[in-house]
Structure formats: C-alpha cells, structure tokens
Scaffold this active site. Sequence first.
Site, mmCIF file in Angstrom:
data_model
loop_
_atom_site.group_PDB
_atom_site.id
_atom_site.type_symbol
_atom_site.label_atom_id
_atom_site.label_comp_id
_atom_site.label_asym_id
_atom_site.label_seq_id
_atom_site.Cartn_x
_atom_site.Cartn_y
_atom_site.Cartn_z
ATOM 1 N N ASP A 1 -8.481 100.701 8.859
ATOM 2 C CA ASP A 1 -7.335 99.995 8.304
ATOM 3 C C ASP A 1 -7.770 99.194 7.085
ATOM 4 O OD1 ASP A 1 -5.026 100.646 9.797
ATOM 5 O OD2 ASP A 1 -5.878 99.600 11.503
ATOM 6 N N GLU B 1 19.442 78.630 15.994
ATOM 7 C CA GLU B 1 18.698 77.844 14.996
ATOM 8 C C GLU B 1 17.266 77.571 15.430
ATOM 9 O OE1 GLU B 1 19.691 77.033 11.803
ATOM 10 O OE2 GLU B 1 21.191 78.488 12.436
ATOM 11 N N ARG C 1 -3.281 97.669 18.321
ATOM 12 C CA ARG C 1 -4.198 98.403 17.444
ATOM 13 C C ARG C 1 -5.628 97.865 17.487
ATOM 14 N NH1 ARG C 1 -1.671 101.752 13.895
ATOM 15 N NH2 ARG C 1 -3.540 101.705 12.595
ATOM 16 N N PRO D 1 9.694 80.377 12.303
ATOM 17 C CA PRO D 1 9.455 80.277 10.852
ATOM 18 C C PRO D 1 8.540 79.098 10.502
ATOM 19 C CG PRO D 1 11.817 80.501 11.310
ATOM 20 C CD PRO D 1 11.134 80.268 12.623
HETATM 21 C C1 9D3 Z 1 19.193 80.365 8.506
HETATM 22 C C2 9D3 Z 1 18.632 79.566 9.623
HETATM 23 N N1 9D3 Z 1 17.611 78.650 9.106
HETATM 24 C C3 9D3 Z 1 18.261 77.377 8.790
HETATM 25 C C4 9D3 Z 1 17.531 76.623 7.749
HETATM 26 C C5 9D3 Z 1 16.521 78.437 10.073
HETATM 27 C C6 9D3 Z 1 16.134 79.593 10.883
HETATM 28 C C7 9D3 Z 1 16.293 79.569 12.258
HETATM 29 C C8 9D3 Z 1 15.930 80.649 13.026
HETATM 30 C C9 9D3 Z 1 15.576 80.732 10.313
HETATM 31 C C10 9D3 Z 1 15.215 81.827 11.098
HETATM 32 C C11 9D3 Z 1 15.389 81.782 12.459
HETATM 33 C C12 9D3 Z 1 14.985 82.934 13.302
HETATM 34 N N2 9D3 Z 1 13.637 83.391 12.981
HETATM 35 C C13 9D3 Z 1 12.660 83.496 13.884
HETATM 36 O O1 9D3 Z 1 12.882 83.248 15.051
HETATM 37 C C14 9D3 Z 1 11.339 83.850 13.441
HETATM 38 C C15 9D3 Z 1 10.839 84.222 12.149
HETATM 39 C C16 9D3 Z 1 11.466 84.350 10.872
HETATM 40 O O2 9D3 Z 1 12.676 84.174 10.672
HETATM 41 N N3 9D3 Z 1 10.684 84.701 9.799
HETATM 42 C C17 9D3 Z 1 9.348 84.940 9.907
HETATM 43 N N4 9D3 Z 1 8.716 84.818 11.085
HETATM 44 C C18 9D3 Z 1 9.465 84.458 12.169
HETATM 45 S S1 9D3 Z 1 8.847 84.244 13.710
HETATM 46 C C19 9D3 Z 1 10.308 83.848 14.359
#
Ligand code: 9D3
Length: 260
Positions: free
Chosen positions: A181, A128, A166, A101
């Site tokens: 696309d 996490e 793609r 994220p």
């Molecule tokens: C609720 C957990 N959060 C605490 C503040 C942090 C968090 C940790 C791990 C949020 C999501 C994740 C798992 N997500 C991914 O591994 C992830 C992801 C995503 O959640 N949204 C958009 N792209 C990606 S790429 C990897």
Amino acid sequence: MEVATVLRVVVVTLFPEMFEAVTRYGITGRAVSGRLVEVHCINPRDFTSDRHQTVDARPYGGGPGMVMMPGPLSAATAAAKSWFVDRGVDLASTKVIYLSPQGQPLSHCGVARLAEVANLILIAGRYEGVDERFIESEVDEEWSIGDYVLSGGELPAMVMIDALTRMLPGALGDSESAVQDSFVKGLLDCPHYTRPEEFAGRRVPPVLLSGDHKRIERWRLQQSLGRTWERRPELLQGIQLDSAGEALLQAYQAERKAEQ
Ligand code: 9D3
C-alpha cells in the site's frame, strides 16, 4: 506491541443494517466469513424504556437539531462490554472509540496504532452528536476521518473497520498484499496499466512491456516519487530518500522541466 491476529469490533449504532457493507462484501466480507474479523452491532434503541424508544432529545440551551441521550448510549456500551466478557476477553484489552468531527484525524499511523488493540467498541453518533457527559464518562479516544461533514458515524466506523482489517496478517490474499500500500511506504502509488496496449490513442509506457523487471521496478518507484512530489509534496518531508531515490526523483523533475 504486535498487530492483533483477530479483530473484534462491537459497534453501537442506530443503523446496524448499514454494516452489511463491510460484513458482506470484498476483503472485509471475506475476513468476516473466515473468522478473522468479528463485527457485532448493538442498537441503543434496544436500551430505552419509553414506548417511543426515544434515543434523542432537544439540546439544553436551545439551538437546532437533536442530541443523542447519554442513557441509551451508556446501556448499549455496557452491553458491548458484556459481549466481550462473554467471549472471555479481558476488558483491559478493549477501547471505546467515538467517531466524531471533533476527533483526531485518522491517518495510516493512527490505523496502525489502533490495530494493536484487538478489541474495539465503536460509537457511531447521529443527529448533532452525543451528550458530552457520555464522552467524558465512557469514551477513551475520539477520531475523525477528515474535515468534511457527514451525516453520522456509521461510514467512519466502517472506514475504520476496513482499514484495520487490511492490517491483519492473513486478511489480504497473496496478490493483494504483494502490492505494498502506498501509504505504508509513505508515497503515492505509481500508475497502473492493463489490456489493451492502446486505449483512446494512448499507449502503455514501453518500459512495462520490456520484461526487464529491474527497470520496471525502478520506473515504478520513480513514478511514485514524482507523483508524490507533484501532488502531495508534504508527504516527502516525512521520508529520507537514499541516493538512488534522490537520483530517480531528480531525473523525474528534470524531465518535467524539459516538458515546459
Ligand atoms: C451540520 C452539523 N454540524 C453542525 C455544526 C455538526 C455535525 C454534527 C454531526 C457534523 C457532522 C456530524 C456527523 N458526523 C459524524 O458523526 C462524523 C464525522 C464527520 O462528519 N466527518 C468526518 N469524520 C467523522 S467521524 C463522525
């Protein structure tokens, strides 16, 4: 640099079975069967030495949830590199990508840039996240697929594999690649219609039944421009319309205003 002709992806994941979603189905499944795409999974759990095969632990400093330990991830990444070396691939042509994220948001432009790297190691995290020292020592780039919370990096890794597939010349059939696309042109797609000619009291736009291919092409471009203006105006900032495109959009806007 050129787009690669074969895409090789090694995914480091605790859930390798999930990747059957891309390796068995649809356009990506066909690309895998046709050896245009190779997807190999490595499970960090196979690189543990304790009897519980531990891959996660409590965060130092306290707090909720668990963090993926750097040791098993690092050993799995080394195995991913060996997989490439065993196939005669120069490691200089590979990149280690962590889906998270906190990464750069993936866009068509980002996919196009990554498509120039034929050999990718994708790290899918769970819990996490992963120990920061693993990111610092092993990861080249960190990418997100958007600002919403998922349960792990596997679906984002599959999104990336799908989008990269793609881009490969030959991955799309003629009928699939004939349709440009929308994001390639920088515009949203036009509406589509098929049989029957009337559905739920709504008729197919007459122009599509006219057989006049020039008029149809102009109408479709106008719909693309108009829908982009209505739904994603920020996308229009990024493109320079020619005078014909400008006129089509103005006519669309005039028609919208007349309706109100
Ligand atoms: C609720 C957990 N959060 C605490 C503040 C942090 C968090 C940790 C791990 C949020 C999501 C994740 C798992 N997500 C991914 O591994 C992830 C992801 C995503 O959640 N949204 C958009 N792209 C990606 S790429 C990897």
